[in-house]
Motif scaffolding. Structure first.
Motif, PDB file in Angstrom:
ATOM      1  N   PRO A 172      45.756  41.494  42.974  1.00 46.32           N
ATOM      2  CA  PRO A 172      44.496  40.732  42.965  1.00 46.32           C
ATOM      3  C   PRO A 172      43.310  41.642  42.674  1.00 46.32           C
ATOM      4  O   PRO A 172      43.272  42.790  43.130  1.00 46.32           O
ATOM      5  N   VAL A 173      42.369  41.126  41.906  1.00 43.81           N
ATOM      6  CA  VAL A 173      41.180  41.889  41.522  1.00 43.81           C
ATOM      7  C   VAL A 173      39.951  41.125  41.993  1.00 43.81           C
ATOM      8  O   VAL A 173      39.763  39.959  41.648  1.00 43.81           O
ATOM      9  N   LYS A 174      39.124  41.753  42.786  1.00 47.07           N
ATOM     10  CA  LYS A 174      37.923  41.108  43.311  1.00 47.07           C
ATOM     11  C   LYS A 174      36.962  40.757  42.180  1.00 47.07           C
ATOM     12  O   LYS A 174      36.755  41.543  41.253  1.00 47.07           O
ATOM     13  N   CYS A 175      36.380  39.574  42.254  1.00 45.95           N
ATOM     14  CA  CYS A 175      35.466  39.151  41.199  1.00 45.95           C
ATOM     15  C   CYS A 175      34.588  37.999  41.701  1.00 45.95           C
ATOM     16  O   CYS A 175      34.843  37.425  42.768  1.00 45.95           O
ATOM     17  N   SER A 204      42.782  35.964  33.952  1.00 46.63           N
ATOM     18  CA  SER A 204      44.131  36.246  34.448  1.00 46.63           C
ATOM     19  C   SER A 204      45.176  36.325  33.340  1.00 46.63           C
ATOM     20  O   SER A 204      46.237  36.920  33.526  1.00 46.63           O
ATOM     21  N   GLY A 205      44.898  35.713  32.175  1.00 43.85           N
ATOM     22  CA  GLY A 205      45.968  35.550  31.202  1.00 43.85           C
ATOM     23  C   GLY A 205      47.019  34.630  31.800  1.00 43.85           C
ATOM     24  O   GLY A 205      46.698  33.569  32.334  1.00 43.85           O
ATOM     25  N   THR A 227      41.040  36.970  45.311  1.00 45.95           N
ATOM     26  CA  THR A 227      39.991  37.542  44.452  1.00 45.95           C
ATOM     27  C   THR A 227      38.621  37.504  45.129  1.00 45.95           C
ATOM     28  O   THR A 227      37.718  38.243  44.742  1.00 45.95           O
ATOM     29  N   GLY A 228      38.457  36.611  46.123  1.00 50.78           N
ATOM     30  CA  GLY A 228      37.151  36.442  46.753  1.00 50.78           C
ATOM     31  C   GLY A 228      36.142  35.760  45.856  1.00 50.78           C
ATOM     32  O   GLY A 228      34.932  35.784  46.126  1.00 50.78           O
TER      33      GLY A 228
END
Length: 341
Positions: free
Chosen positions: A125-128, A109-110, A291-292
């Motif tokens: 949000p980015v799924k990961c 995320s930084g 993000t899941g």
């Protein structure tokens, strides 16, 4: 058992498959940089990769470096590992770094925040599978008010100081916070003066963002010019001889730490405005859920407390030590500090 896609070592967050580091704190050959604050973008790497809006920022801070700019969501492959940058909402040019290899996805995320501040590209949000998160304000006590309300309070404070014949001195970090404040200061109240470190950074950012007119403070600026107007200055200017010519003045700080009553007193600040470029407690939790992810690695901030809470909520959570410093890492670089006199 296979090694993790991203591992922490004495230089930073390392992707062995690509032989690349994310925001390393010691010199490396190749570094992907999340944003321009001093604790995340350090001098000495042979090659830098970052979002293209962060390129002029880190060049201003670090000098002559070899840097490549990328667009949002633009995939680039290093040794069969796919990387991409996604908005973090922290400051201009701030990115989350997505790393994918053989179907496994990690996101670093930084630093990030979920409120759209009208300055940075809003957080997405980015799924990961695994998420590396900061915890700068990872306590339930931190709950931010809407930015509109805080900025209204700041402008009202300035207006009252003007009516009282005083100069308003507002402290904020030269990169990110200063431009966020500047964007929403009301120039109809008076003139906006800036410390050299803030003005230098603002000049870099002006081509990317519509900002009101500012006046750089120089040795030739007369004392009588300040009365009733506002001065934007970095925290490191507090208590220096630089502000003596602004008497009579009232000071304020715009920071998430102003949520603690004792912070204003310890810093000898007259007024505190709670305004942070990081997530509050709920923002962190909402982001992680979106993000899941199954695994969460907590870094700088209240990492132990936050990690324990996530574990209780069913996440596979742990902590890792880094040299990132949250809001403290947003202090001026050595060159910017030299501007203060």
């Amino acid at each position: 058992m296979k090694p993790p896609l991203l591992a922490f070592n004495d230089k930073g967050i390392y992707c062995a498959e690509a032989d690349v580091y994310l925001d390393p704190w010691r010199p490396v050959d190749k570094a992907i940089i999340s944003h321009g604050h001093a604790d995340h973008s350090r001098w000495g790497h042979k090659q830098y990769i970052t979002h293209h809006t962060n390129v002029p920022i880190i060049k201003h801070r670090l000098g002559d470096i070899q840097v490549t700019g990328k667009a949002w969501d633009e995939s680039f492959v290093i040794n069969n590992v796919k990387f991409s940058l996604h908005p973090a909402g922290h400051i201009i040019g701030s990115s989350q770094i997505r790393v994918e290899y053989k179907g496994e996805v990690w996101v670093f995320s930084g630093d990030y925040k979920t409120e759209d501040d009208g300055v940075a590209v809003p957080y997405e949000p980015v799924k990961c599978h695994s998420f590396i998160t900061e915890c700068t304000f990872g306590l339930p006590a931190f709950k931010w008010l809407p930015q509109d309300q805080v900025m209204s309070d700041i402008n009202n404070w300035w207006q009252q100081n003007r009516e009282d014949g005083r100069t308003s001195i507002l402290f904020g970090y030269s990169l990110g916070k200063a431009q966020r404040l500047l964007k929403f200061l009301d120039p109809s109240i008076g003139k906006i003066y800036t410390h050299g470190a803030i003005e230098n950074m603002t000049e870099v950012i002006r081509p990317m963002l519509e900002l009101p007119e500012t006046i750089r403070i120089t040795r030739d600026t007369k004392k009588e010019e300040f009365k009733g107007n506002i001065v934007l200055a970095p925290p490191s200017a507090q208590g220096t001889t630089w502000i003596r010519k602004m008497v009579p003045y009232v000071t304020a700080s715009a920071s998430g730490w102003m949520a603690f009553r004792g912070a204003r007193r310890r810093r000898a600040i007259d007024k505190g405005f709670v305004l942070s470029d990081h997530c509050d407690w709920q923002g962190l939790l909402t982001s992680i859920k979106a993000t899941g992810c199954e695994k969460v690695i907590c870094t700088h901030g209240y990492s132990d407390i936050f990690s324990k809470y996530l574990t209780e909520q069913g996440y596979d959570a742990r902590t890792e030590a880094t040299q990132y410093e949250g809001e403290l890492g947003e202090l001026e670089t050595k060159n910017e500090q030299e501007v203060i006199s």
